[in-house]
Motif scaffolding. Structure first.
Motif, PDB file in Angstrom:
ATOM      1  N   ASP A 166       0.827  -1.215   0.000  1.00  0.00           N
ATOM      2  CA  ASP A 166       0.000   0.000   0.000  1.00  0.00           C
ATOM      3  C   ASP A 166       0.857   1.259   0.000  1.00  0.00           C
ATOM      4  O   ASP A 166       0.434   2.301  -0.501  1.00  0.00           O
ATOM      5  CB  ASP A 166      -0.907   0.015   1.233  1.00  0.00           C
ATOM      6  CG  ASP A 166      -1.880  -1.150   1.256  1.00  0.00           C
ATOM      7  OD1 ASP A 166      -2.566  -1.357   0.241  1.00  0.00           O
ATOM      8  OD2 ASP A 166      -1.947  -1.850   2.282  1.00  0.00           O
ATOM      9  N   VAL A 167       2.043   1.167   0.575  1.00  0.00           N
ATOM     10  CA  VAL A 167       2.972   2.300   0.618  1.00  0.00           C
ATOM     11  C   VAL A 167       4.334   1.823   0.135  1.00  0.00           C
ATOM     12  O   VAL A 167       4.872   0.845   0.666  1.00  0.00           O
ATOM     13  CB  VAL A 167       3.098   2.879   2.040  1.00  0.00           C
ATOM     14  CG1 VAL A 167       4.182   3.950   2.092  1.00  0.00           C
ATOM     15  CG2 VAL A 167       1.771   3.441   2.517  1.00  0.00           C
ATOM     16  N   VAL A 168       4.884   2.499  -0.865  1.00  0.00           N
ATOM     17  CA  VAL A 168       6.231   2.206  -1.351  1.00  0.00           C
ATOM     18  C   VAL A 168       7.101   3.413  -1.057  1.00  0.00           C
ATOM     19  O   VAL A 168       6.799   4.531  -1.481  1.00  0.00           O
ATOM     20  CB  VAL A 168       6.243   1.894  -2.866  1.00  0.00           C
ATOM     21  CG1 VAL A 168       7.678   1.668  -3.339  1.00  0.00           C
ATOM     22  CG2 VAL A 168       5.377   0.676  -3.164  1.00  0.00           C
ATOM     23  N   VAL A 169       8.192   3.179  -0.320  1.00  0.00           N
ATOM     24  CA  VAL A 169       9.123   4.246   0.050  1.00  0.00           C
ATOM     25  C   VAL A 169      10.430   4.023  -0.691  1.00  0.00           C
ATOM     26  O   VAL A 169      11.029   2.948  -0.601  1.00  0.00           O
ATOM     27  CB  VAL A 169       9.375   4.265   1.565  1.00  0.00           C
ATOM     28  CG1 VAL A 169      10.291   5.434   1.932  1.00  0.00           C
ATOM     29  CG2 VAL A 169       8.066   4.345   2.339  1.00  0.00           C
ATOM     30  N   LEU A 170      10.881   5.020  -1.434  1.00  0.00           N
ATOM     31  CA  LEU A 170      12.171   4.969  -2.115  1.00  0.00           C
ATOM     32  C   LEU A 170      13.157   5.816  -1.323  1.00  0.00           C
ATOM     33  O   LEU A 170      12.995   7.038  -1.233  1.00  0.00           O
ATOM     34  CB  LEU A 170      12.053   5.488  -3.544  1.00  0.00           C
ATOM     35  CG  LEU A 170      10.994   4.829  -4.442  1.00  0.00           C
ATOM     36  CD1 LEU A 170      11.062   5.399  -5.852  1.00  0.00           C
ATOM     37  CD2 LEU A 170      11.172   3.325  -4.479  1.00  0.00           C
ATOM     38  N   ASN A 171      14.150   5.181  -0.735  1.00  0.00           N
ATOM     39  CA  ASN A 171      15.182   5.883   0.027  1.00  0.00           C
ATOM     40  C   ASN A 171      16.386   6.074  -0.884  1.00  0.00           C
ATOM     41  O   ASN A 171      17.125   5.130  -1.153  1.00  0.00           O
ATOM     42  CB  ASN A 171      15.551   5.084   1.279  1.00  0.00           C
ATOM     43  CG  ASN A 171      16.458   5.854   2.206  1.00  0.00           C
ATOM     44  OD1 ASN A 171      16.644   7.059   2.055  1.00  0.00           O
ATOM     45  ND2 ASN A 171      17.027   5.166   3.181  1.00  0.00           N
ATOM     46  N   THR A 172      16.578   7.283  -1.379  1.00  0.00           N
ATOM     47  CA  THR A 172      17.440   7.531  -2.529  1.00  0.00           C
ATOM     48  C   THR A 172      18.851   7.955  -2.152  1.00  0.00           C
ATOM     49  O   THR A 172      19.139   8.346  -1.025  1.00  0.00           O
ATOM     50  CB  THR A 172      16.834   8.627  -3.418  1.00  0.00           C
ATOM     51  OG1 THR A 172      16.806   9.861  -2.665  1.00  0.00           O
ATOM     52  CG2 THR A 172      15.433   8.260  -3.854  1.00  0.00           C
ATOM     53  N   CYS A 173      19.722   7.886  -3.164  1.00  0.00           N
ATOM     54  CA  CYS A 173      21.122   8.283  -3.063  1.00  0.00           C
ATOM     55  C   CYS A 173      21.407   9.308  -4.145  1.00  0.00           C
ATOM     56  O   CYS A 173      20.916   9.178  -5.272  1.00  0.00           O
ATOM     57  CB  CYS A 173      21.997   7.049  -3.251  1.00  0.00           C
ATOM     58  SG  CYS A 173      23.759   7.401  -3.406  1.00  0.00           S
ATOM     59  N   ALA A 174      22.203  10.324  -3.824  1.00  0.00           N
ATOM     60  CA  ALA A 174      22.581  11.323  -4.826  1.00  0.00           C
ATOM     61  C   ALA A 174      24.004  11.129  -5.302  1.00  0.00           C
ATOM     62  O   ALA A 174      24.500  11.902  -6.124  1.00  0.00           O
ATOM     63  CB  ALA A 174      22.421  12.732  -4.246  1.00  0.00           C
TER      64      ALA A 174
END
Length: 493
Positions: free
Chosen positions: A41-49
């Motif tokens: 139901d919830v997708v979290v993308l924990n990103t890198c720069a």
């Protein structure tokens, strides 16, 4: 039924640990982890720069999520981490189906932002410029029952010309030693055997409260914790590497003989342009001192190839350090521009074909060194902390895998009694490859541990999700060589 969630992590071990906190926050708020193959139901993308083409990868992944969201009423998408801190509202402009954008300084806001976005039926973007609460105070759902990350600091005070992380993570903030040790003791009480002390520049710990010996003191204090069997740390900066830290490593039995120390370049001229505050001889001097104090130590590193202005002679100096330092493995990067960094606008950008040729030469040399160093291990008897998911071919080879004290990956044939992740086995090394070691000799000893008990209890628990791989080595980041590597908390640190 509880709403389900999935967290996808990109980048370094700091992001991996942040994702454990995001999972803990969501579960504390009543969410449940989605099982394998289940639509969350919830997708979290924990990103890198830091990673090459990080922007393209993020928006590509968001593009794949758009039709899934359209077919799944009520689904929410959240984007956090370093790229969210950098791009802010640009993410919602380019991907208007995103519901929440949050930065590196306000992880704890995620559950409230999700609820607000649902209530208001519009995107919520919240990016803070500085840390509100040290992240270690947040609830955490740790991926491993036997090994854990423990943050000693966040942020970085360095100004390396290729790195955008200080602008996104902020200035260094140090935790109080008592808080760190209390967290370690609590983890050990839960069954954890191995702890990795984590910081963007971990051995600068203490700079905020004016104690340049604080990190060595912290290592020694970890040595006093009953039941803590393995201590590692990542990633130190050569500038802050004191003789006291080397002494603390050598004197403290549970501090492992492994060191990941970024080199970046062997050329003094390139190091100067990178704004790295050490030179080749200083780096090699640290390596010599570590080997003198701990002859069995395995040393790994990060190297950037093709930094602006790098000449053939500069690159040869890097190869010279690789030959001299005898790294057990290296994590290598082809330089690529990071918008917002000084290096992106420097003269002397190197043509791709030149960078590629140098990169391949570096890989070939490091592979030879790694293989030679691993061959020297054959015949040794080592204690392996059994891991979950480290050996991708274990099912085919009927082996299990884990890490030796020096962090080398070992595949071994189990005996009559199968060890659990978190248990310790004593094995003789019988074969060496560039990227791993093998023991096909009979297991000499098996010690069933509290960590193995904790892993077993987790598997039997009523709320255990589908198994996920948890490695004892460091997560990968950047443009990797075909070598296993231990990466730094910021791979460009």
């Amino acid at each position: 039924m509880a709403r389900t969630y999935e967290v996808r992590t990109y980048g370094c071990q700091m992001n991996v640990h942040d994702s454990e906190r995001l999972s803990g926050l969501l579960e504390s708020a009543g969410y449940a982890r989605a099982g394998a193959g289940e639509e969350a139901d919830v997708v979290v993308l924990n990103t890198c720069a830091v990673r090459e083409n990080a922007d393209n990868k993020l928006y590509g992944n968001l593009g794949h999520l758009a039709p899934r969201k359209a077919a799944h009423p009520g689904m929410q998408i959240a984007v956090g981490g370093c790229l969210a801190q950098k791009d802010k509202g640009e993410i919602v402009r380019r991907a208007p189906w995103v519901d929440v954008v949050f930065g590196t300084h306000n992880l704890g806001s995620l559950p409230a932002l999700l609820e607000r976005a649902r209530h208001n039926a519009e995107a919520e973007v919240e990016i803070l410029d500085s840390l509100e609460v040290f992240p270690s105070t947040l609830p955490t759902r740790r991926e491993s029952a036997y090994a854990a990350w423990v943050s000693v600091s966040v942020g970085c005070n360095n100004t390396c010309t290729f790195c955008i992380v200080p602008a996104l993570r902020g200035k260094e903030k140090d935790r109080r030693p008592g808080d760190i040790l209390a967290e370690v003791e609590a983890l050990v009480a839960e069954g954890v055997l191995e702890v990795t002390l984590l910081g963007q520049n971990v051995n600068a710990y203490g700079s905020e409260f004016g104690d340049r010996y604080a990190f060595g003191k912290l290592l020694r204090a970890c040595g006093e914790i009953d039941g803590l069997e393995r201590v590692r740390f990542t990633s130190p900066h050569p500038r802050d590497f004191t003789d006291d830290v080397i002494a603390a490593m050598a004197e403290t039995p549970n501090v492992m003989p492994s060191l990941h120390m970024p080199l970046q370049s062997g050329s003094d001229d390139v190091l100067r342009r990178m704004r790295r505050s050490y030179r080749q001889e200083r780096y090699l001097d640290i390596v010599r001192k570590v080997r003198s104090a701990m002859p069995e130590a395995a040393i790994t590193t990060d190297i950037i190839v093709g930094f602006p202005g790098e000449t053939d002679e500069d690159f040869e100096q890097t190869l010279h350090v690789v030959r001299e330092a005898r790294f057990s493995s290296a994590f290598t990067f082809q330089y690529s521009k990071r918008p917002g960094t000084p290096a992106a606008d420097m003269d002397g950008q190197i043509p791709k074909r030149v960078v590629q040729e140098r990169y391949e030469r570096l890989i070939a040399l490091q592979e030879d060194v790694s293989w030679s160093e691993n061959k020297a291990q054959v015949g040794r008897v080592v204690d392996v902390l059994v891991a979950e998911g480290e050996g991708r071919k274990d099912g085919e080879t009927r082996r299990l895998s884990g890490r030796a004290p020096d962090n080398r990956l070992v595949h071994f044939a189990p005996g009559d009694e199968t060890p659990r992740p978190g248990d310790l086995v004593r094995v003789e090394l019988t074969y060496a490859a560039p990227h791993h070691l093998v023991s096909d000799a009979p297991v000499r000893g098996l010690r069933r541990t509290r960590a193995g008990d904790a892993w077993e209890a987790r598997q039997a628990g009523p709320s255990v999700p589908a198994s996920r791989s948890v490695g004892l080595g460091m997560p990968s980041l950047g443009v990797p060589a075909p070598l296993p590597a231990v990466t730094s908390a910021c791979a460009v640190d």
